[in-house]
Design an enzyme around this catalytic site. Structure first.
Site, PDB file in Angstrom:
ATOM      1  N   HIS A 526       0.835  -1.204   0.000  1.00  0.00           N
ATOM      2  CA  HIS A 526       0.000   0.000   0.000  1.00  0.00           C
ATOM      3  C   HIS A 526       0.871   1.255   0.000  1.00  0.00           C
ATOM      4  CE1 HIS A 526      -3.558   2.404   1.607  1.00  0.00           C
ATOM      5  NE2 HIS A 526      -2.525   3.181   1.939  1.00  0.00           N
ATOM      6  N   GLU A 527       1.833   1.288   0.908  1.00  0.00           N
ATOM      7  CA  GLU A 527       2.685   2.484   1.002  1.00  0.00           C
ATOM      8  C   GLU A 527       3.535   2.668  -0.252  1.00  0.00           C
ATOM      9  OE1 GLU A 527       1.753   4.345   3.141  1.00  0.00           O
ATOM     10  OE2 GLU A 527       0.825   3.007   4.591  1.00  0.00           O
ATOM     11  N   HIS A 530       1.545   4.186  -3.016  1.00  0.00           N
ATOM     12  CA  HIS A 530       1.274   5.616  -2.864  1.00  0.00           C
ATOM     13  C   HIS A 530       2.248   6.466  -3.685  1.00  0.00           C
ATOM     14  CE1 HIS A 530      -2.114   6.545  -0.444  1.00  0.00           C
ATOM     15  NE2 HIS A 530      -1.736   5.786   0.576  1.00  0.00           N
ATOM     16  N   GLU A 587      -5.996   6.484  -1.746  1.00  0.00           N
ATOM     17  CA  GLU A 587      -5.988   5.363  -0.799  1.00  0.00           C
ATOM     18  C   GLU A 587      -6.549   4.096  -1.434  1.00  0.00           C
ATOM     19  OE1 GLU A 587      -4.415   5.548   1.928  1.00  0.00           O
ATOM     20  OE2 GLU A 587      -4.084   7.702   1.816  1.00  0.00           O
ATOM     21  N   ASP A 591      -4.621   0.666  -1.775  1.00  0.00           N
ATOM     22  CA  ASP A 591      -5.171  -0.593  -1.254  1.00  0.00           C
ATOM     23  C   ASP A 591      -5.127  -1.684  -2.317  1.00  0.00           C
ATOM     24  OD1 ASP A 591      -5.716   0.319   1.283  1.00  0.00           O
ATOM     25  OD2 ASP A 591      -7.848   0.648   0.942  1.00  0.00           O
TER      26      ASP A 591
END
Length: 690
Positions: A526-527, A530, A587, A591
């Site tokens: 997830h990070e 980003h 987000e 995800d």
């Protein structure tokens, strides 16, 4: 005070927040003698076997959670992340109680954290003092004779986190991430964000009425007669509504190009001549600057006009309100603290009861002295083995992303080279910083809860402002080690995993590799993703706002992202409220991309270890364990009021859709659970950006 570094605090586990022995006056329930439970990497008790995973996977994976762990009365929501946070809270509480009673044996940091916590817990002293600690601030407002005297007050307010009219701070320069620059931005609102002043409908109108009543109650507690308090509250609402009209909405602020306008200081002075900006910078102790980022120039034009047209008495009334609004309720007398809770947590978020004081004081201490607290926490709770295992998983998932980038059929070779260049430049910050923050110049006095809180805030704001004009410290952590969260920073081009999140169920040494990849692996992914979502993709490998995409690739990205905008925009959160697909796009992209990256890395790990992916263990294949691990990361329940508030203000989707919205976009999930094309969790058409 803002410190904008294009940071995406991307996990947000819906925790709802973000030393002395208990004093004799304390009447609240004592802390538990045993630590709260931590769930295992896969908890079969949570699974609702009556549900069909192909129809409603969140119900299947988490259906029994609310029966086993109902929402406590002191929370507006409760889930897996909140349980981990409660465990960390318990550990910190034990540490702080010890630090408060160690006497002369304490280190300098132990003295600070112990006395800060003990002072916070001393409600007798706080109630006895009343508003006396605030009186110098109130006297300063009362003494204002004309608006020309406002500038020094604004400067002082910014240092103590009272953002009346506007917001000031520092950030990395979006166009040159090596530099720290000053930034001014919109501010001054008491409601959560600007659209609360304009939404139509019964709920929105009721909230505005409750807000005016709340302001009036605070003013009455400050000594105003009933009629004057009611009239003044209406004036404050009118002033804030006018500020909201010239403010940018929360969704527009997600685009970094909308909030970056580097200009000479003289140009800001032309936009808003009602403030002496040279004096303002001097009084905040800001290093000399000749240019700064005016995040929203139109706001400062409108704010200046509003400041000029508003009578001084109304401005002073608004400043008194903003002073209380910007002060932590914990350090105010009980009547103020109770009223702040009633509006902000009870009415807005549906939380029935205030959290017990020791929990709130633990979090306040960590917020004020995070790295002093973190040093002790890490020594006790974060063994080197946990850091090593996490670092290895991060490297595996970065390798998976590198490989996945090479397979994308919609991205040109030119853009792929730049994407891989950025990926390989991402810095991994795991657990805690290499160099701890120095708090030696911060004075903490036992028995002075208000002063401690104000000095801690001012200390931190001076620390941040002192960065301006200096090289960026790329080793700095943006979260304390005891925080249960994680983030990616576009300007730093780094990912940060505090120690507190690296424990069960997110990382469980006793769990299978499949479960850990589903849990912490998807968070790592997830990070990383980003860095390539609709915001992150606008920054290059060095953290600069730079268009490194070909025009055709950028168009294809937008088309794929729009699929997610529409998909999530159709998910109903509560009543008639749907997810804002544009607000949550970053987000949701993270995800979805994060789980796919974790899945690729998991398959590679299983291949290395010769794991049979078809062989069941305790009733599930490794692939099913992987998806169940991910699903159970988001188990929990949220009160309707909080769901509504979250949908209106939070860039993260509601927890149910952080499960179902992701799994339904991975055909591999449907295959693992034997779903048929066309079932809800295996649609014929699905979205995929990364």
């Amino acid at each position: 005070m803002i410190a904008r570094t294009a940071t995406c605090a991307a996990l947000v586990l819906i925790l709802f927040s973000a030393l002395c022995a208990p004093l004799p006056a304390q009447t609240e329930a004592p802390a538990a003698t045993n630590p709260p439970p931590l769930l295992p990497g896969l908890d079969k008790r949570l699974i609702d076997t009556s549900a069909d995973p192909c129809v409603d996977f969140s119900q299947y994976a988490c259906g029994n959670f609310s029966k086993l762990y109902p929402i406590p009365n002191d929370r507006s929501g409760y889930g897996t992340g909140a349980m981990v946070a409660e465990y960390a809270e318990y550990i910190l509480h034990t540490m702080l109680e010890t630090a408060a009673t160690a006497g002369t044996k304490r280190t300098a940091n132990e003295q600070k954290v112990g006395d800060f916590y003990a002072s916070c817990m001393d409600t007798d002293a706080i109630n006895r003092d009343g508003l006396k600690p605030l009186q110098p601030e109130l006297d300063r407002i009362a003494a204002l004779k004309d608006k020309g005297e406002l500038t020094p007050l604004f400067a002082h307010y910014q240092l103590i986190n009272v953002t009346a009219f506007f917001n000031f701070g520092e950030q990395q320069d979006f166009q040159d991430a090596r530099k720290q620059i000053a930034v001014v931005d919109q501010g001054g609102l008491g409601l959560p964000e600007r659209d609360f002043y304009f939404r139509t409908g019964d709920v929105a109108e009721k909230t505005r009425v409750q807000y005016v009543q709340h302001v009036a109650k605070i003013l009455k507690l400050m000594g105003e007669p009933d009629e004057k308090a009611a009239a003044d509250a209406q004036k404050i609402m009118q002033l804030e509504t006018a500020l909201a009209k010239v403010s940018m909405d929360i969704t527009s602020q997600r685009d970094p190009k909308n909030i970056y306008h580097l200009m000479p200081l003289s140009q800001l002075a032309t936009l808003a001549p009602g403030i002496d900006w040279n004096l303002f910078l001097k009084d905040t102790g800001t290093p000399p600057v000749t240019e700064l980022n005016v995040a929203n120039p139109d706001f400062f034009k409108g704010m200046n006009a509003l400041l000029a047209s508003t009578d001084l008495d109304t401005v002073k009334t608004y400043l008194r309100w903003q002073l209380i609004h910007g002060t932590e309720g914990l350090v105010l007398p009980k009547a103020f603290d109770d009223e702040v809770f009633d509006f902000e947590r009870h009415k807005l978020a549906g939380q029935p009861e205030q959290r017990v004081r020791w929990k709130r004081c633990v979090n306040a201490t960590d917020g004020a002295l995070g790295e002093a607290v973190g040093q002790v926490y890490v020594a006790k709770e974060f063994p080197p083995s946990s850091k090593q295992a996490t670092v290895q998983m991060v490297h595996d998932i970065e390798t998976a992303m590198d490989e996945d980038l090479g397979t994308l059929d919609w991205m040109s070779p030119t853009t792929k080279v730049r994407a891989k260049e950025k990926l390989r430049a991402i810095a991994d910050k795991i657990g805690y910083p290499d160099h701890w923050r120095d708090y030696s110049k911060l004075t903490i006095v036992r028995g002075d809860a208000f002063g401690n809180a104000q000095r801690a805030v001012e200390f931190e704001n001076h620390r941040l402002l002192d960065k301006i004009g200096k090289p960026v410290d790329r080793g700095e952590f943006g979260m304390s080690p005891a925080t249960v969260n994680a983030y990616y920073s576009a300007s730093m081009n780094d990912i940060n995993f505090p120690a507190a999140i690296l424990q069960p169920p997110f990382y469980d040494p006793k769990a299978t590799d499949a479960e850990n990849y589903g849990h912490i692996g998807s968070i790592v992914g997830h990070e990383l993703t980003h860095g390539f979502d609709d915001e992150g993709r606008q920054f290059d490998a060095n953290g600069n706002l730079s268009d490194w995409w070909t025009a055709e690739d950028a168009k294809k990205f937008d088309e794929k992202a729009d699929c997610e905008v529409k998909e999530y925009g159709n998910f109903v959160v509560v009543d008639d409220v749907k997810i804002n697909g544009k607000l949550t796009l970053g987000e949701n992209t993270a995800d979805n991309g994060g789980l796919r990256l974790a899945y690729i890395a998991f398959l590679a790990d299983a291949k290395r270890k010769n794991i049979d992916l078809t062989k069941k263990q305790d009733g599930f294949t490794p692939v099913q364990q992987f998806f169940l691990g991910h699903g159970q990361s988001w188990c929990g329940t949220t009160r309707p009021e909080q769901l509504r508030l979250q949908a209106q203000t939070d860039p993260h989707s509601a927890r149910k859709f952080r499960i179902d919205g992701v799994e339904q976009n991975m055909p591999e999930f449907g295959q693992a659970f034997g779903c048929k094309t066309g079932q809800p969790m295996m649609p014929a058409n699905y979205c995929r950006v990364w």
